[in-house]
Design a protein around this motif. Structure first.
Motif, PDB file in Angstrom:
ATOM      1  N   TRP A 186      -6.096  -9.994  -6.640  1.00 52.41           N
ATOM      2  CA  TRP A 186      -4.724  -9.782  -6.162  1.00 52.41           C
ATOM      3  C   TRP A 186      -3.799  -9.395  -7.304  1.00 52.41           C
ATOM      4  O   TRP A 186      -2.932  -8.511  -7.147  1.00 52.41           O
ATOM      5  N   GLN A 187      -3.937 -10.032  -8.457  1.00 53.83           N
ATOM      6  CA  GLN A 187      -3.035  -9.735  -9.569  1.00 53.83           C
ATOM      7  C   GLN A 187      -3.264  -8.338 -10.140  1.00 53.83           C
ATOM      8  O   GLN A 187      -2.312  -7.646 -10.512  1.00 53.83           O
ATOM      9  N   THR A 188      -4.492  -7.908 -10.199  1.00 48.19           N
ATOM     10  CA  THR A 188      -4.774  -6.548 -10.651  1.00 48.19           C
ATOM     11  C   THR A 188      -4.154  -5.529  -9.707  1.00 48.19           C
ATOM     12  O   THR A 188      -3.554  -4.532 -10.144  1.00 48.19           O
ATOM     13  N   ALA A 189      -4.286  -5.786  -8.410  1.00 51.66           N
ATOM     14  CA  ALA A 189      -3.711  -4.877  -7.420  1.00 51.66           C
ATOM     15  C   ALA A 189      -2.188  -4.860  -7.515  1.00 51.66           C
ATOM     16  O   ALA A 189      -1.551  -3.790  -7.431  1.00 51.66           O
ATOM     17  N   GLY A 198       3.187  -0.839 -11.664  1.00 50.12           N
ATOM     18  CA  GLY A 198       3.187   0.193 -12.696  1.00 50.12           C
ATOM     19  C   GLY A 198       3.231   1.590 -12.116  1.00 50.12           C
ATOM     20  O   GLY A 198       4.016   2.447 -12.560  1.00 50.12           O
ATOM     21  N   VAL A 199       2.411   1.845 -11.102  1.00 47.49           N
ATOM     22  CA  VAL A 199       2.402   3.160 -10.455  1.00 47.49           C
ATOM     23  C   VAL A 199       3.736   3.432  -9.761  1.00 47.49           C
ATOM     24  O   VAL A 199       4.266   4.548  -9.814  1.00 47.49           O
ATOM     25  N   ILE A 222      -2.316   7.540   0.746  1.00 50.24           N
ATOM     26  CA  ILE A 222      -2.843   8.127  -0.486  1.00 50.24           C
ATOM     27  C   ILE A 222      -3.809   7.163  -1.156  1.00 50.24           C
ATOM     28  O   ILE A 222      -4.859   7.565  -1.681  1.00 50.24           O
ATOM     29  N   ALA A 223      -3.472   5.866  -1.126  1.00 52.46           N
ATOM     30  CA  ALA A 223      -4.304   4.867  -1.810  1.00 52.46           C
ATOM     31  C   ALA A 223      -5.705   4.784  -1.210  1.00 52.46           C
ATOM     32  O   ALA A 223      -6.678   4.566  -1.940  1.00 52.46           O
ATOM     33  N   ILE A 224      -5.835   4.955   0.090  1.00 51.71           N
ATOM     34  CA  ILE A 224      -7.152   4.878   0.724  1.00 51.71           C
ATOM     35  C   ILE A 224      -8.086   5.942   0.165  1.00 51.71           C
ATOM     36  O   ILE A 224      -9.270   5.701  -0.083  1.00 51.71           O
ATOM     37  N   PHE A 225      -7.561   7.146  -0.072  1.00 49.33           N
ATOM     38  CA  PHE A 225      -8.391   8.251  -0.526  1.00 49.33           C
ATOM     39  C   PHE A 225      -8.488   8.362  -2.047  1.00 49.33           C
ATOM     40  O   PHE A 225      -9.472   8.867  -2.572  1.00 49.33           O
ATOM     41  N   VAL A 226      -7.448   7.930  -2.778  1.00 47.85           N
ATOM     42  CA  VAL A 226      -7.333   8.259  -4.195  1.00 47.85           C
ATOM     43  C   VAL A 226      -7.464   7.050  -5.111  1.00 47.85           C
ATOM     44  O   VAL A 226      -7.831   7.190  -6.277  1.00 47.85           O
ATOM     45  N   SER A 227      -7.161   5.834  -4.615  1.00 50.68           N
ATOM     46  CA  SER A 227      -7.021   4.680  -5.516  1.00 50.68           C
ATOM     47  C   SER A 227      -8.320   4.251  -6.164  1.00 50.68           C
ATOM     48  O   SER A 227      -8.314   3.636  -7.230  1.00 50.68           O
ATOM     49  N   GLY A 228      -9.452   4.534  -5.554  1.00 47.92           N
ATOM     50  CA  GLY A 228     -10.717   4.102  -6.140  1.00 47.92           C
ATOM     51  C   GLY A 228     -11.284   2.899  -5.419  1.00 47.92           C
ATOM     52  O   GLY A 228     -10.776   2.462  -4.396  1.00 47.92           O
ATOM     53  N   LEU A 238      -1.973  -2.873  -4.205  1.00 46.89           N
ATOM     54  CA  LEU A 238      -1.696  -4.046  -3.377  1.00 46.89           C
ATOM     55  C   LEU A 238      -1.757  -3.717  -1.876  1.00 46.89           C
ATOM     56  O   LEU A 238      -2.356  -4.487  -1.116  1.00 46.89           O
ATOM     57  N   PRO A 239      -1.149  -2.617  -1.395  1.00 40.82           N
ATOM     58  CA  PRO A 239      -1.293  -2.302   0.036  1.00 40.82           C
ATOM     59  C   PRO A 239      -2.755  -2.118   0.452  1.00 40.82           C
ATOM     60  O   PRO A 239      -3.144  -2.557   1.538  1.00 40.82           O
ATOM     61  N   LYS A 240      -3.554  -1.470  -0.389  1.00 40.42           N
ATOM     62  CA  LYS A 240      -4.971  -1.271  -0.041  1.00 40.42           C
ATOM     63  C   LYS A 240      -5.700  -2.607  -0.003  1.00 40.42           C
ATOM     64  O   LYS A 240      -6.551  -2.836   0.885  1.00 40.42           O
TER      65      LYS A 240
END
Length: 567
Positions: free
Chosen positions: A361-364, A370-371, A507-513, A519-521
């Motif tokens: 959770w903290q990494t997300a 930052g983003v 965007i996060a679903i396709f690009v975040s990795g 956090l939303p993902k």
């Protein structure tokens, strides 16, 4: 000044959109007419046309989006009308409460409605007792509409407000002096003149709703499946990029058709808070004028009985309905039970401890922060230059550039996300923070341009001219006059850009990795597994963060207003 020099501030934004918006969409269009072997073929579109389920999903998507736009505008109009009659400080206080649900994450709002509308939720439990409904469930279509209207209603308010505020307040008293009743002056004058705002709000809500997948996926059933869900399933489950591109092209074509009709009816300028000045651009609005005059005939002999109570009462009730569903999440974050239940068993902080100590959770969270900040800065710089460049151009060029800069707002997010996946896969940016920042900036740039365009129309350019006559250079005038006086609008644009990035899931679903996600993902992955108190703790933390951010933005806005009044 020559045309290239006038356009110079907007060139960075034009180049950015050309590379990270137009090029990805073009690549997606090319991919849609290729088969699995990479050969040119229309088999993907033939598959869509030959399979009834895809036509049904497209129809459901348009039907839900249209209902959402209609209900959002109808519910938002009285509140916005009240806002136009308040003092600036009163309007600012009201807008803070209206914008808080808008700034709140879509996932948090949908999570709140899942808690309320689930089998053991507060709303369904009460409905089951009152209506003797043994299932205790709200129908799926009703649940989807509730969630989508709740999310889109603030957008309708902030789109309606600029045009409704631009209407000359002296017109209604003048009509009443000539013998018109209050309702008659409203229906015959104010309602027709606010028609461009109605059209703009309906368009933005409709287009935004076309790309929705969070609400129908979590609150709906397979019967309420929308096109964006099919696109995501085609990419993540079937690994069929070409078919996903074909579905996106169909959605894009429908969106552009709606946009062209809107431009013909209301005029593109109304999206920036400006009523159409030429007769042709507003010709299609004659229907609303006719409706207004027809209503004025029926209300000509009536007086405004109770208007001073009904309108504020309705507005207070609507704002409470916007805020209270989100607040339901807070007590559930302090439950001592490992399960979600009403009423919660209070009090415990272990779910907050789990959130703040969990590396996942903290990494997300840190990645999203930052983003989001980087996206807001980049979008603000590009958007400010774009708006400054448009200001110096003729009306014809200004309209064309404005259409380009807000194009990512018109194109459904799922289309942009798929196009960026095509591009970033080749450039090696998929799964990288830079890819997320660039993708989120594409989404955030239109909000910055629209916000600053409305602010520049109220800016007193005589101050800039006076400084130039006294010998101040361009950057000196920008640093000492323009930026300080525009600080409130710049903060609002920054906030919108940050929230757009921080809240993005598409965007996060396709690009975040994969593992290191946003956090939303991370919330999206967790919600699909179970409704846990940890999610309530995450949602409560985000609510507190949004409130603090809003308070800071309001403080900066007040300082900016004081500077303008002092100038």
């Amino acid at each position: 000044m020559s045309f290239p020099k006038r356009l110079l501030p907007a060139i960075p934004a034009l180049l950015f959109l050309g590379v990270f918006f137009l090029l990805p969409v073009a690549e997606m269009l090319m991919g849609s007419v290729q088969n699995s072997s990479g050969e040119l073929s229309l088999e993907n579109f033939e598959r869509i046309a030959a399979t009834p389920v895809y036509g049904r999903v497209l129809g459901i998507t348009f039907w839900i989006s249209a209902l959402t736009a209609l209900l959002s505008v109808l519910l938002a109009y009285p509140v916005t009308y009240l806002l136009t009659r308040l003092s600036p400080h009163g309007r600012e206080r009201w807008m803070l409460w209206i914008m808080l649900p808008f700034w709140t994450s879509y996932l948090v709002k949908t999570y709140a409605w899942m808690l309320l509308l689930s089998r053991k939720g507060l709303v369904t439990s009460m409905a089951a007792q009152v209506m003797d409904n043994p299932s205790g469930l709200v129908p799926a279509l009703s649940g989807v509409l509730i969630g989508m209207v709740h999310s889109m209603l603030p957008l309708a308010v902030i789109t309606l407000l600029p045009i409704m505020r631009s209407i000359d307040k002296r017109l209604a008293p003048a009509a009443q002096t000539l013998g018109a009743s209050g309702p008659m002056s409203f229906f015959s004058i104010f309602l027709p003149l606010s028609a461009p705002g109605i059209a703009a709000a309906a368009l933005l809500v409709f287009i935004t709703s076309l790309g929705f997948f969070i609400v129908p996926a979590l609150l709906g059933s397979p019967r309420e499946m929308m096109v964006a869900q099919l696109v995501i399933s085609s990419v993540l489950d079937l690994f069929d990029m070409h078919f996903a591109g074909a579905l996106s092209v169909v959605l894009l074509a429908c969106s552009l058709l709606v946009f062209l009709i809107y431009d013909r009816v209301a005029g593109l300028s109304s999206l920036g808070g400006e009523a159409p000045k030429d007769r042709q651009s507003g010709r299609g609005l004659q229907l609303l004028f006719a409706i207004g005059h027809l209503c004025s005939r029926f209300s000509s002999g009536r007086q405004r009985s109770g208007d001073g109570v009904i309108l504020p009462g309705y507005s207070v009730l609507l704002v409470m309905l916007l805020i209270l569903p989100v607040l339901v999440v807070i007590p559930l974050a302090f439950t001592s039970s490992p399960f979600i239940a009403f009423p919660p068993k209070l009090y415990s902080f272990k779910w907050f401890a789990e959130f703040f100590t969990s590396p996942v959770w903290q990494t997300a969270l840190l990645r999203s922060l930052g983003v989001g900040v980087a996206t807001a800065f980049l979008a603000l710089v590009l958007g400010f230059g774009a708006t400054m460049g448009m200001r110096r151009l003729s009306a014809r060029w200004r309209k064309s550039l404005f259409a380009l800069f807000i194009a990512p707002l018109i194109v459904p997010r799922i289309v942009i996300a798929l196009g960026l996946l095509y591009l970033f896969s080749r450039l090696g940016l998929a799964g990288k923070d830079l890819g997320l920042i660039l993708g989120h900036t594409v989404l955030a740039l239109p909000y910055v341009v629209v916000t600053l365009s409305a602010a520049f129309r109220q800016y007193d350019w005589r101050l800039d001219d006076a400084a130039r006559i006294l010998g101040a250079g361009t950057f000196t005038r920008l640093r000492t006059i323009t930026l300080p006086l525009m600080s409130g609008s710049l903060m609002a644009a920054f906030l919108l850009a940050f929230i757009t990035s921080f809240d993005d899931l598409t965007i996060a679903i396709f690009v975040s990795g994969g593992i290191n996600t946003t956090l939303p993902k991370q919330m999206w992955d967790s919600i699909q597994l179970a409704l846990t108190p940890t999610l309530a703790a995450v949602s409560t933390t985000l609510l507190v963060f949004i409130v603090l951010f809003a308070v800071v933005a309001q403080w900066v806005s007040r300082r900016s207003l004081s500077k303008r009044e002092g100038a």
